[in-house]
Design a protein around this motif. Structure first.
Motif, PDB file in Angstrom:
ATOM      1  N   VAL A 161       0.858  -1.183   0.000  1.00  0.00           N
ATOM      2  CA  VAL A 161       0.000   0.000   0.000  1.00  0.00           C
ATOM      3  C   VAL A 161       0.895   1.234   0.000  1.00  0.00           C
ATOM      4  O   VAL A 161       2.033   1.197   0.478  1.00  0.00           O
ATOM      5  CB  VAL A 161      -0.957   0.025   1.209  1.00  0.00           C
ATOM      6  N   VAL A 162       0.371   2.318  -0.540  1.00  0.00           N
ATOM      7  CA  VAL A 162       1.070   3.606  -0.551  1.00  0.00           C
ATOM      8  C   VAL A 162       0.275   4.571   0.313  1.00  0.00           C
ATOM      9  O   VAL A 162      -0.924   4.777   0.086  1.00  0.00           O
ATOM     10  CB  VAL A 162       1.218   4.144  -1.982  1.00  0.00           C
ATOM     11  N   ILE A 163       0.942   5.136   1.327  1.00  0.00           N
ATOM     12  CA  ILE A 163       0.270   6.041   2.256  1.00  0.00           C
ATOM     13  C   ILE A 163       0.928   7.413   2.167  1.00  0.00           C
ATOM     14  O   ILE A 163       2.122   7.537   1.912  1.00  0.00           O
ATOM     15  CB  ILE A 163       0.306   5.503   3.699  1.00  0.00           C
ATOM     16  N   ASN A 164       0.113   8.449   2.389  1.00  0.00           N
ATOM     17  CA  ASN A 164       0.597   9.826   2.367  1.00  0.00           C
ATOM     18  C   ASN A 164       0.695  10.425   3.755  1.00  0.00           C
ATOM     19  O   ASN A 164       0.894  11.636   3.891  1.00  0.00           O
ATOM     20  CB  ASN A 164      -0.329  10.693   1.507  1.00  0.00           C
ATOM     21  N   GLY A 165       0.567   9.596   4.772  1.00  0.00           N
ATOM     22  CA  GLY A 165       0.682  10.053   6.148  1.00  0.00           C
ATOM     23  C   GLY A 165       1.713   9.243   6.904  1.00  0.00           C
ATOM     24  O   GLY A 165       2.572   8.577   6.314  1.00  0.00           O
ATOM     25  N   SER A 166       1.629   9.314   8.223  1.00  0.00           N
ATOM     26  CA  SER A 166       2.580   8.605   9.080  1.00  0.00           C
ATOM     27  C   SER A 166       1.934   7.495   9.883  1.00  0.00           C
ATOM     28  O   SER A 166       2.587   6.916  10.757  1.00  0.00           O
ATOM     29  CB  SER A 166       3.263   9.591  10.036  1.00  0.00           C
ATOM     30  N   CYS A 167       0.674   7.155   9.620  1.00  0.00           N
ATOM     31  CA  CYS A 167      -0.021   6.120  10.380  1.00  0.00           C
ATOM     32  C   CYS A 167      -0.832   5.260   9.435  1.00  0.00           C
ATOM     33  O   CYS A 167      -1.421   5.763   8.457  1.00  0.00           O
ATOM     34  CB  CYS A 167      -0.920   6.757  11.442  1.00  0.00           C
ATOM     35  N   TYR A 168      -0.876   3.978   9.729  1.00  0.00           N
ATOM     36  CA  TYR A 168      -1.648   3.027   8.924  1.00  0.00           C
ATOM     37  C   TYR A 168      -2.248   1.982   9.844  1.00  0.00           C
ATOM     38  O   TYR A 168      -1.552   1.428  10.715  1.00  0.00           O
ATOM     39  CB  TYR A 168      -0.767   2.360   7.872  1.00  0.00           C
ATOM     40  N   ASN A 169      -3.540   1.719   9.677  1.00  0.00           N
ATOM     41  CA  ASN A 169      -4.255   0.733  10.486  1.00  0.00           C
ATOM     42  C   ASN A 169      -4.544  -0.499   9.639  1.00  0.00           C
ATOM     43  O   ASN A 169      -5.019  -0.379   8.502  1.00  0.00           O
ATOM     44  CB  ASN A 169      -5.566   1.311  11.030  1.00  0.00           C
ATOM     45  N   LEU A 170      -4.265  -1.668  10.212  1.00  0.00           N
ATOM     46  CA  LEU A 170      -4.560  -2.921   9.522  1.00  0.00           C
ATOM     47  C   LEU A 170      -5.249  -3.873  10.491  1.00  0.00           C
ATOM     48  O   LEU A 170      -5.070  -3.796  11.716  1.00  0.00           O
ATOM     49  CB  LEU A 170      -3.294  -3.547   8.950  1.00  0.00           C
ATOM     50  N   SER A 171      -6.039  -4.761   9.946  1.00  0.00           N
ATOM     51  CA  SER A 171      -6.762  -5.756  10.743  1.00  0.00           C
ATOM     52  C   SER A 171      -6.641  -7.112  10.064  1.00  0.00           C
ATOM     53  O   SER A 171      -6.551  -7.189   8.834  1.00  0.00           O
ATOM     54  CB  SER A 171      -8.232  -5.364  10.907  1.00  0.00           C
ATOM     55  N   HIS A 172      -6.660  -8.153  10.881  1.00  0.00           N
ATOM     56  CA  HIS A 172      -6.499  -9.509  10.359  1.00  0.00           C
ATOM     57  C   HIS A 172      -7.226 -10.483  11.269  1.00  0.00           C
ATOM     58  O   HIS A 172      -7.266 -10.304  12.495  1.00  0.00           O
ATOM     59  CB  HIS A 172      -5.016  -9.874  10.263  1.00  0.00           C
ATOM     60  N   THR A 173      -7.807 -11.521  10.670  1.00  0.00           N
ATOM     61  CA  THR A 173      -8.506 -12.570  11.406  1.00  0.00           C
ATOM     62  C   THR A 173      -7.798 -13.892  11.175  1.00  0.00           C
ATOM     63  O   THR A 173      -7.584 -14.290  10.020  1.00  0.00           O
ATOM     64  CB  THR A 173      -9.973 -12.674  10.953  1.00  0.00           C
ATOM     65  N   PHE A 174      -7.429 -14.560  12.254  1.00  0.00           N
ATOM     66  CA  PHE A 174      -6.709 -15.825  12.175  1.00  0.00           C
ATOM     67  C   PHE A 174      -7.708 -16.982  12.234  1.00  0.00           C
ATOM     68  O   PHE A 174      -8.626 -16.985  13.055  1.00  0.00           O
ATOM     69  CB  PHE A 174      -5.713 -15.949  13.339  1.00  0.00           C
ATOM     70  N   SER A 175      -7.473 -17.959  11.363  1.00  0.00           N
ATOM     71  CA  SER A 175      -8.353 -19.135  11.326  1.00  0.00           C
ATOM     72  C   SER A 175      -7.775 -20.317  12.102  1.00  0.00           C
ATOM     73  O   SER A 175      -8.496 -21.261  12.396  1.00  0.00           O
ATOM     74  CB  SER A 175      -8.599 -19.561   9.874  1.00  0.00           C
TER      75      SER A 175
END
Length: 427
Positions: free
Chosen positions: A288-302
């Motif tokens: 991903v390309v971001i123009n700020g200093s913070c990035y939020n991600l989420s993930h679900t483990f099976s």
């Protein structure tokens, strides 16, 4: 009408020749290249390579026909499937060079392939500027970008394939666009700037050498110059990546993490979750390309187990990578449950130990007190006399009365169970 006949005949032959060349060209491929641009007086090399698409015609011999006017031919060589010519020009401009291939010893046969290239000749020095950043004693090229505060090397690369400037001496005039100027005799310079932003670097190259004149045949000084410009973008390096979020989760629960990056955007962020921590070099990841200093991600483990989040961030001048370990527990089981269970077991065992110890101490004390009694029939007199003597020595009346009563009561109660009253009868 007679003078026009040869022209008509020649035009008709050319049309027929080009018309018949089209079907044959489908069986051949012809590639032509040159090593331009060059400066006036230097030599350029032009390559032509013939390839066959049908193996049955590969055994034939071919001839390469060149058209290069108004350039001057210096040298020509020809082999079975390729040909090379060296040409030079005394005037600047853009010159087409064409070649067509025919079967050898058959000049009037149709060409099997033809192609054309364009050679550019200038009166100035040819070359280009490159920008590289020094990291860990290594030169790393990032295009026109460099890290703020880092040492940047700006180099000039002379394009002289025929070694035309082999006896020339060079002077380089540098203008860094921020009021700083520098003159060197080397084709490179080191630059360090602590101000972030964009600037333009200008370079003027002066070459001088001595040669024999073509008219007077005396030695004369010849000079050529060249002006070059490149854009320099100073960015803040990626200094740190901080992952904020839990290191534990459960199966089928959504885990949210926040990535805080210290660096100048735009930032190219690449993340990947696998069973082990791996460097993200050529590995497929979520880019991903971001123009700020913070990035939020989420993930679900099976599935439950141990996982690792690998994160790589780069902004064109620097690259930084970090890892975040994650423990995934099965559904319904929490680590606090095991802690509470262990505490309960330890508490029960400690209670049992304390109870057993206290009970054994109490029984031992009771056995010692019973062992001090005298169960003989004369115990009353001895106990009374002993009590009287003891209290008499202390001279305490209350002690004497209490000791006598307690002794009589204990003796009476103890003897009652072992001795029954005996009646005496006189006959």
């Amino acid at each position: 009408m007679a003078p026009a006949a040869p022209s008509v005949l020649l035009l008709t032959c050319l049309v027929l020749l080009l018309g018949r060349a089209a079907p044959a060209a489908e069986e051949y491929g012809l590639e032509i290249t040159n090593n331009g641009p060059i400066t006036t007086g230097a030599q350029a090399t032009v390559h032509a390579n013939l390839s066959t698409k049908n193996d049955s015609v590969a055994s034939n011999l071919y001839h390469f026909n060149w058209i290069y006017a108004p350039l001057i031919l210096i040298e020509k060589s020809e082999q079975r499937f390729n040909s090379v010519i060296n040409v030079t020009g005394e005037f600047p401009g853009t010159f087409p060079i064409s070649v067509w291939v025919t079967h050898r010893n058959c000049w009037l046969c149709r060409p099997v392939a033809r192609n054309v290239t364009v050679l550019q000749i200038t009166e100035f020095i040819t070359g280009n500027l490159t920008i590289a950043q020094i990291e860990d004693s290594r030169l790393i090229t990032h295009g026109s970008s460099s890290s703020m505060g880092a040492v940047t090397r700006i180099s000039f690369c002379l394009h002289d394939p025929s070694h035309y400037f082999k006896s020339a001496s060079f002077v380089y005039n540098w203008d860094f666009g921020d009021g700083v100027y520098q003159i060197t005799k080397e084709p490179f310079v080191y630059y360090n700037c602590s101000t972030m932003g964009n600037r333009t670097v200008h370079l003027k190259v002066i070459a001088e050498w001595e040669q024999i004149g073509s008219i007077i045949h005396e030695r004369e000084m010849v000079q050529k110059t060249g002006d070059f410009t490149t854009a320099l973008e100073l960015l803040d390096a990626v200094k740190s990546i901080h992952v904020v979020g839990s290191r534990e989760t459960h199966v089928m629960e959504n885990l949210s993490l926040s990535l805080h990056i210290n660096g100048t955007p735009p930032l190219a962020l690449c993340w990947l979750i696998k069973s082990e921590c791996i460097p993200l070099e050529g590995e497929k990841c979520h880019l991903v390309v971001i123009n700020g200093s913070c990035y939020n991600l989420s993930h679900t483990f099976s599935d439950a187990g141990q996982y690792c989040l690998s994160v790589r961030v780069e902004n064109g001048v620097t690259m930084l990578q970090t890892y975040h370990e994650i423990k995934v527990w099965p559904t319904g089981i929490h680590p606090a449950f095991f802690v509470l269970l262990c505490i309960a077991l330890v508490s029960v065992m400690l209670g049992l130990v304390l109870y057993t110890t206290f009970r054994s101490n109490t029984q031992q004390k009771d056995l010692v007190e019973v062992a001090d009694f005298d169960f003989s029939p004369l115990s009353d007199k001895k106990l009374s006399s002993h009590s009287e003597s003891g209290c008499g020595q202390i001279c305490c009346r209350s002690c004497f009365l209490r000791s006598s009563q307690e002794a009589a009561r204990e003796s009476h109660e103890l003897l009652r169970s072992f001795y029954k009253p005996v009646k005496m009868y006189t006959v």
